[in-house]
Design a protein around this motif. Structure first.
Motif, mmCIF file in Angstrom:
data_model
loop_
_atom_site.group_PDB
_atom_site.id
_atom_site.type_symbol
_atom_site.label_atom_id
_atom_site.label_comp_id
_atom_site.label_asym_id
_atom_site.label_seq_id
_atom_site.Cartn_x
_atom_site.Cartn_y
_atom_site.Cartn_z
ATOM 1 N N GLU A 193 25.679 46.488 14.457
ATOM 2 C CA GLU A 193 24.482 46.398 13.623
ATOM 3 C C GLU A 193 23.659 47.695 13.706
ATOM 4 O O GLU A 193 23.414 48.232 14.789
ATOM 5 N N ALA A 194 23.244 48.177 12.543
ATOM 6 C CA ALA A 194 22.496 49.437 12.475
ATOM 7 C C ALA A 194 21.177 49.322 13.238
ATOM 8 O O ALA A 194 20.478 48.316 13.153
ATOM 9 N N GLY A 195 20.858 50.372 13.988
ATOM 10 C CA GLY A 195 19.588 50.427 14.704
ATOM 11 C C GLY A 195 19.559 49.613 15.981
ATOM 12 O O GLY A 195 18.508 49.522 16.623
ATOM 13 N N LYS A 196 20.678 49.009 16.354
ATOM 14 C CA LYS A 196 20.730 48.198 17.570
ATOM 15 C C LYS A 196 21.651 48.844 18.597
ATOM 16 O O LYS A 196 22.582 49.566 18.257
ATOM 17 N N ARG A 197 21.372 48.538 19.858
ATOM 18 C CA ARG A 197 22.231 48.998 20.941
ATOM 19 C C ARG A 197 22.520 47.794 21.829
ATOM 20 O O ARG A 197 21.609 47.257 22.481
ATOM 21 N N TYR A 198 23.771 47.361 21.828
ATOM 22 C CA TYR A 198 24.126 46.123 22.518
ATOM 23 C C TYR A 198 24.985 46.387 23.756
ATOM 24 O O TYR A 198 25.722 47.369 23.827
#
Length: 593
Positions: free
Chosen positions: A404-409
């Motif tokens: 997902e764009a803009g996320k860091r998982y």
């Protein structure tokens, strides 16, 4: 994922229908779609940007590249999906300059010349819609097979229902498609050499204004123009003539369909020739262009008009091969393959075991981590903007949600189910709002597999009680997974023994927490194909290994690679391991590359 669909067209084409149909399904799945094209007519979800790809001078192409770069940067585009030669050339350059992953769907036969052989300009993966295009790319343009993956047209099959035959006084023949380029040449030849306007009610559905060569037919043929409800038009026809997507949609409606395209004539589509039809995109792609006997086509059309419908086996074949959900799921896998391989970045799945708060509780051989260092780890994760996921999240949203764009998982996993997980880890999960997956042994109440290990005896460490497991599961912060009854090396057991270890452990844990388990961890990371098969048979959607499996998370759901955390893994060591490229670097080092 933020995806840019790029087309070059001046009228409605099959490529546009493909791009918007799969794009709308991707939008339903949570992706954000953007479109760039000369024109865009079909209904679509997502912003559209007009760019005149068909203006192909050198200066114009530089402008196209610059504009695409601005779109990629402004909208945080993570992957570009091109659908034509003109758009793919510009997208290829823009993606190289911005290091953006790119795929190209190849809808038709490609021109062959020296520059095209050396500069394919199709990005990281080319997706021919049929086998004939795949073979042309390999044989005539020297594209390596590994760069190719056949990806059929995606069709919302629910829109197309088998309809009863119409009751027309005069048989209706419907020709559906554009009247420009090779398609226009084909239609003209059909009208001139193959169709009897006195005998049939010929209706032409097109978004193209007929040019002057069609003037001689205007009093003999009904040029209907563009219609939005194509299935309704097909339902009125005794015979549909078309290629590519038109033929597929007609067959889904159960209509007799005469497949004839820019290259060859398949004739009436039957169970005997449907595979050939699919391989040639229903006549649009052949060994050479326009290899058609129109006199023979006339005879075949006359024989086909009297049929009441197409064979049900043909309709079922089309449903199986072109069903939208199936095609889009394949696309999502390809997108993930390309994205991860190009950027060499993947969600880190880290693996802890025990936690201690006193030096006297240190293990002799088994991995552990002091709780003070664990808190430092969690502070680093917060500082770097990580959010935690569990396998239940992937079960609900699919593995592509990790991009997902803009996320860091990140995924935090913990093996064995020690009591210190409840006493030391659980409070920190609450404090930092992190989630974790704990893989728990249930057949013993302490680490018997280590304590009774000859020559490498370990200190005793208690496992969690059912009450503690239940409390953690009910918190919403901990997902529990299977880890066998007694922590054996599965590859050393018989299939029946593996079955018992895995199935009974799953049943016991599910009884404790009151819901199904989603994932399983192989003890020691040790497993064989039987282990993977049993995990799948038992209803696990995922299974994790340790230092084995593909570097890409999504490529084998039953051998997901993890990153081990050891007593000496300090904050800097953790930072190195969670940047995203650790497994790629380690795999490269292990292979001696």
């Amino acid at each position: 994922m933020n995806i840019l669909m790029a087309l070059s067209q001046l009228e409605v084409t099959g490529a546009e229908a493909y791009a918007t149909t799969v794009g709308n399904e991707l939008t339903k799945r949570g992706h954000k779609l953007f479109y760039v094209s000369d024109t865009l007519t079909k209904p679509h979800e997502g912003p559209y940007f007009k760019l005149r790809f068909n203006k192909r001078s050198i200066l114009r192409r530089f402008w196209h590249v610059g504009y695409l770069i601005s779109l990629i940067k402004k909208h945080n585009i993570q992957l570009v999906h091109a659908h034509s030669r003109a758009s793919s050339w510009s997208c290829h350059i823009a993606c190289k300059l911005t290091k953006t992953p790119m795929v190209t769907t190849v809808h038709g036969r490609q021109p062959v010349h020296a520059s095209r052989k050396k500069f394919h300009a199709m990005g990281d993966k080319a997706l021919p819609v049929c086998e004939a295009i795949e073979q042309q790319l390999i044989n005539e343009l020297n594209v390596i097979p590994e760069m190719l993956a056949i990806s059929r047209n995606g069709i919302d099959t629910t829109r197309y229902q088998v309809t009863p035959p119409p009751r027309n006084d005069k048989p209706v023949i419907a020709i559906i498609g554009r009247l420009s380029g090779p398609k226009g040449d084909l239609c003209y030849r059909l009208l001139k050499d193959s169709l009897d306007s006195e005998r049939y009610d010929i209706r032409i559905y097109t978004g193209t204004e007929p040019d002057t060569r069609f003037d001689e037919f205007k009093n003999k043929v009904n040029f209907v123009g563009y219609v939005e409800d194509v299935p309704a038009a097909m339902a009125e026809a005794d015979l549909v003539i078309g290629a590519g997507r038109v033929a597929m949609e007609s067959l889904l409606c159960g209509r007799p369909t005469f497949a004839i395209g820019e290259a060859i004539s398949i004739g009436l589509v039957t169970p005997e020739n449907v595979q050939k039809a699919m391989a040639t995109n229903f006549g649009d792609i052949g060994p050479k262009e326009l290899d058609i006997d129109f006199t023979l086509a006339r005879e075949q059309i006359n024989q086909s008009v009297s049929l009441s419908g197409c064979d049900t086996a043909v309709t079922e074949t089309i449903q199986q091969n072109y069903q939208l959900n199936t095609v889009v799921s394949q696309l999502e896998k390809i997108y993930q393959d390309v994205y991860v391989k190009t950027l060499r970045r993947e969600i880190p799945v880290i693996m802890y075991h025990r936690f201690i708060d006193r030096d006297e509780d240190k293990s002799v051989f088994a991995p552990y981590l002091h709780i003070d260092m664990l808190e430092k780890h969690f502070k680093l994760l917060k500082k770097m903007g990580f959010e935690t996921l569990t396998f239940a999240d992937f079960q609900d949203r699919g593995t592509m949600s990790r991009l997902e764009a803009g996320k860091r998982y990140i995924m935090i996993t913990v093996d064995d189910g020690y009591r210190d997980n409840y006493e030391l880890l659980f409070p920190l999960l609450k404090k930092y709002g992190f989630k974790a997956v704990i893989y728990t042994v249930t057949g013993v109440d302490y680490n018997r597999w280590d304590v009774e290990n000859p020559g490498q005896a370990e200190k005793r460490a208690e496992l969690m009680t059912p009450k503690q497991i239940k409390e953690m599961a009910d918190s919403g912060l901990v997902e529990f997974g299977g880890h066998t009854l007694t922590h054996p090396k599965l590859s050393q057991l018989t299939r029946d023994e593996q079955q018992h270890e895995i199935a009974e452990n799953k049943a016991q844990l599910e009884k404790i927490i009151g819901k199904p388990l989603v994932s399983f961890a192989y003890p020691y990371g040790d497993h064989n194909q039987e282990s993977k098969d049993i995990a799948k048979e038992q209803g696990f959607d995922f299974a994790v290994a340790t230092d084995s499996g593909p570097c890409a998370f999504h490529q084998d759901h039953y051998q997901i690679r993890r990153i081990a955390i050891f007593p000496r893994t300090d904050v800097f060591g953790l930072w190195r391991k969670i940047r995203g490229n650790y497994t790629f670097r380690k795999a490269k080092s292990n292979n001696g590359i």
